[in-house]
Design a protein around this motif. Structure first.
Motif, short mmCIF file in Angstrom:
data_model
loop_
_atom_site.label_atom_id
_atom_site.label_comp_id
_atom_site.label_asym_id
_atom_site.label_seq_id
_atom_site.Cartn_x
_atom_site.Cartn_y
_atom_site.Cartn_z
N THR A 137 4.55 -15.77 -10.48
CA THR A 137 4.21 -17.19 -10.45
C THR A 137 2.70 -17.37 -10.50
OG1 THR A 137 6.15 -17.65 -9.05
CG2 THR A 137 4.43 -19.34 -9.13
N VAL A 138 2.26 -18.35 -11.28
CA VAL A 138 0.87 -18.81 -11.25
C VAL A 138 0.93 -20.30 -10.95
CG1 VAL A 138 -1.32 -19.01 -12.46
CG2 VAL A 138 0.21 -17.10 -12.98
N ASN A 139 0.37 -20.73 -9.80
CA ASN A 139 0.45 -22.14 -9.45
C ASN A 139 -0.71 -22.93 -10.05
OD1 ASN A 139 -1.82 -21.89 -7.78
ND2 ASN A 139 -0.64 -21.81 -5.90
N PRO A 140 -0.72 -24.25 -9.91
CA PRO A 140 -1.78 -25.05 -10.55
C PRO A 140 -3.19 -24.71 -10.09
CG PRO A 140 0.06 -26.45 -9.93
CD PRO A 140 0.32 -25.12 -9.32
N SER A 141 -3.31 -24.10 -8.91
CA SER A 141 -4.63 -23.71 -8.41
C SER A 141 -5.09 -22.36 -8.94
CB SER A 141 -4.63 -23.68 -6.87
OG SER A 141 -4.32 -24.96 -6.35
N GLY A 142 -4.22 -21.71 -9.73
CA GLY A 142 -4.57 -20.40 -10.28
C GLY A 142 -4.20 -19.25 -9.37
N LYS A 143 -3.53 -19.53 -8.25
CA LYS A 143 -3.11 -18.46 -7.35
C LYS A 143 -1.88 -17.77 -7.92
CE LYS A 143 -5.10 -20.63 -3.26
NZ LYS A 143 -4.88 -21.22 -1.92
N VAL A 144 -1.85 -16.46 -7.79
CA VAL A 144 -0.81 -15.64 -8.41
C VAL A 144 0.10 -15.06 -7.33
CG1 VAL A 144 -0.35 -13.58 -9.80
CG2 VAL A 144 -2.31 -15.06 -10.35
N GLY A 145 1.40 -15.20 -7.54
CA GLY A 145 2.37 -14.62 -6.63
C GLY A 145 3.28 -13.64 -7.34
N GLU A 152 -0.17 -18.20 -1.36
CA GLU A 152 -1.14 -18.91 -0.55
C GLU A 152 -2.56 -18.39 -0.76
OE1 GLU A 152 0.20 -18.68 3.45
OE2 GLU A 152 1.99 -19.90 3.11
N GLU A 153 -2.68 -17.25 -1.40
CA GLU A 153 -3.99 -16.66 -1.67
C GLU A 153 -4.12 -16.43 -3.18
OE1 GLU A 153 -5.94 -16.57 0.75
OE2 GLU A 153 -4.57 -16.67 2.47
N GLU A 154 -5.33 -15.99 -3.60
CA GLU A 154 -5.55 -15.75 -5.03
C GLU A 154 -4.53 -14.78 -5.60
OE1 GLU A 154 -8.55 -18.24 -3.96
OE2 GLU A 154 -8.01 -16.39 -2.91
N LEU A 155 -4.13 -13.78 -4.81
CA LEU A 155 -3.06 -12.86 -5.19
C LEU A 155 -2.24 -12.55 -3.96
CD1 LEU A 155 -1.55 -10.95 -7.12
CD2 LEU A 155 -3.26 -9.20 -6.57
N GLU A 156 -0.95 -12.84 -4.01
CA GLU A 156 -0.05 -12.54 -2.90
C GLU A 156 1.14 -11.75 -3.43
OE1 GLU A 156 2.61 -14.79 0.58
OE2 GLU A 156 1.03 -15.88 -0.51
N ILE A 157 1.40 -10.60 -2.81
CA ILE A 157 2.49 -9.73 -3.23
C ILE A 157 3.48 -9.60 -2.08
CG2 ILE A 157 3.11 -7.41 -4.03
CD1 ILE A 157 0.29 -7.17 -5.18
N VAL A 158 4.74 -9.89 -2.35
CA VAL A 158 5.78 -9.83 -1.33
C VAL A 158 6.90 -8.94 -1.84
CG1 VAL A 158 7.48 -11.14 -0.01
CG2 VAL A 158 5.22 -12.13 -0.47
N ALA A 159 7.31 -7.98 -1.01
CA ALA A 159 8.45 -7.11 -1.34
C ALA A 159 9.53 -7.32 -0.29
CB ALA A 159 8.02 -5.65 -1.41
#
Length: 265
Positions: A137-145, A152-159
């Motif tokens: 996901t890339v949200n409108p603020s440019g943060k990548v999930g 919630e951060e510039e890059l958030e990784i969840v496993a």
């Protein structure tokens, strides 16, 4: 293709093949290679099949594919709503019984539309057992999930059900740098960076565990900090190690100074 079709006026005939070409018109749909198109335009081919868009021009612009989305009708469009899809590219694979959706990427409204429309981009994939799930996901603020739909951060990784690991591997011939992870900091802005000052934090690695109600913001840190005045472009630095105690306090436990001396609390 439109240049070809402009010479023909299609009626409501179930199918036709103008000029002997393998192009058909049926109940409002156009088929290329099929007499029974299921969509406005369907291309079918036993063998290699593709759609090519090319452009030659005197400027630097290239070919493009546009998607337009509104609510209501083409003659009287109204504004889109939050969570409306504005464009998708979907992939179907044959499983021996039928074609099933195996993945897609999409643009979707993410917020309240104004003069511009806040938009998120995401990729959904099937793991071979379940229907496609949103994995990037890339949200409108440019943060990548990755593994989360709400970064919630510039890059958030969840496993889920496994450790979340970032692996960096470097290969090179001979002696040299291996793989590394680089962080940096400056005062000012990206357009006009300014030099750091003494005690400014250069970079931080933070650990936080789940306490039953949420993730703790700070169970421990490794901080790289400016350790003295900056002269001639040389930045002295120290490394600070902090941990949290049994009552929730966080404090410095060890410091490696710029001169190599170590302080242990």
């Amino acid at each position: 293709l439109m240049g070809f079709f402009k010479d023909f006026l299609f009626s409501d005939e179930p199918s036709l093949s103008p000029g002997g070409q393998d192009i058909y018109y049926s109940t409002g749909n156009v088929g290329i290679g099929t007499t029974t198109p299921n969509d406005d335009l369907e291309v079918a081919e036993d063998g290699p099949a593709g759609i090519r868009v090319s452009r030659a021009s005197t400027d630097g612009s290239g070919p493009y594919l546009d998607f337009y989305k509104s609510r209501a009708t083409h003659s009287a469009p109204i504004v889109v709503n939050d969570n409306d899809y504005t464009g998708l590219v979907r992939v179907y694979a044959y499983n021996g019984i039928s074609y099933v959706l195996s993945g897609y990427n999409a643009f979707r409204v993410d917020g309240t539309p104004g003069i511009q429309t806040p938009t998120e981009f995401f990729i959904s994939l099937s793991n071979g057992t379940d229907t496609p799930k949103q994995v990037f996901t890339v949200n409108p603020s440019g943060k990548v999930g990755i593994g989360t739909t709400t970064p919630e951060e510039e890059l958030e990784i969840v496993a889920d059900q496994s450790a979340s690991i970032i692996k960096v591997i470097g290969y090179r011939e001979g002696i040299g740098n291996g793989a590394f992870l680089r962080v940096g900091s400056a005062r000012g802005s990206k357009a006009s960076p300014k030099v750091l000052e003494n005690n400014d934090v250069i970079g931080t690695f933070i650990a936080g565990g789940y306490n039953g109600t949420g993730f703790v913001n700070d169970n421990g840190r490794i901080k790289f900090v400016v350790d003295g005045p900056i002269n001639n472009g040389i930045i002295p630095s120290r490394i600070e190690f902090t941990t949290s105690d049994s009552i929730g306090g966080v404090g410095s436990r060890m410091v490696i100074k710029s001169d190599g001396k170590i302080t242990i609390a």
